[in-house]
Design an enzyme around this catalytic site. Sequence first.
Site, short mmCIF file in Angstrom:
data_model
loop_
_atom_site.label_atom_id
_atom_site.label_comp_id
_atom_site.label_asym_id
_atom_site.label_seq_id
_atom_site.Cartn_x
_atom_site.Cartn_y
_atom_site.Cartn_z
N HIS A 1 0.82 -1.27 0.07
CA HIS A 1 -0.09 0.02 0.04
C HIS A 1 0.89 1.12 0.17
O HIS A 1 1.82 1.13 0.54
CB HIS A 1 -0.90 -0.10 1.27
N ARG B 1 -1.27 -4.97 -6.26
CA ARG B 1 -0.82 -6.28 -6.25
C ARG B 1 0.49 -6.50 -6.73
O ARG B 1 0.65 -6.01 -8.07
CB ARG B 1 -2.08 -6.97 -6.88
#
Length: 320
Positions: free
Chosen positions: A97, A191
């Site tokens: 993140h 991802r």
Amino acid sequence: MTEPLFLKPVFQEKIWGGEKLSTEFGYELTSKTIGECWAISAHPHGVCTVENGEFKGEKLNDLWKKHPELFGNPKEEVFPLLTKILDAEDDLSVQVHPDDFYGLSHEGELGKTECWYIISAEPGAEIIYGHHAKSKEELKKMIDSGEWDQLLRRIPVKKGDFFYVPSGTIHAIGSGIMILETQQSSDTTYRVYDYDRTDDNGNTRELHIQQSLDVTTVPHVDPKLEITQLNDNQSSVTTFIESDYFDVFEWNVNGILEVKSHAPYTLVSVIEGFGYLKIDDNQSYELSKGMHFIIPNGIDSWVLEGDMDIIASEPGKKNR
């Protein structure tokens, strides 16, 4: 305001989800692949609704804007925290993140620092937490060549473990693990790897390699935690983390536990047991596993009574 705000969770279907949120917590689910219970959320992708009292039927995001006094008149435009319960029937994707600067400039929302309390873990269950690359160049090389076993750092977990996951940390929850996650109110995920999985239509999920390279912290360094526990007769308060974004606690109630407020408001999730929340002398609220609520500004102390395990959080230093 002298009463808690009980909230109705929002459930999210995931390719890796299962049915434990029903079998373990008694939630009514509409799918056999529910991966996330957004338990306390004002994020637009899943907004919780107040279930009791004066504000029954109000959405949490609307309440934040229309009644800031409930939260100590905060300066933030959006409710800054999000509490989830995740059921990993299968491995989650390997992901990372961004921090606030990158998230706001590239995605238009906050970054995502989070933490995990392991509610349950099957024997042999593992998480991915960090990586072994020594430089950005080595990280890119290992990702490009698919050297996942050499790159990714795997750690066995058990019930009661706690992990702090700052933005920039490569991570993944492994199969057979259920966690309570406290995080910034963000839904931005990059991802890195998804095990080449396909959905029902045979499509692989999108990867975000460049963004991941941009935001990953290299080299990985485990954050230092100073976990402390204070006992109150047979009950206890464990402080897991006090950070810029959130402070997170475990309240283990065995009989009676008296708690004083240290923040404008407190987020509360009952993860085990049954008991009561008592405010003043004449207000008592029955609590049971799977209930989530906010203790708003103006309630300075309360008493918990019964046999319960509770995870609570407060806004951190940046949000006070």
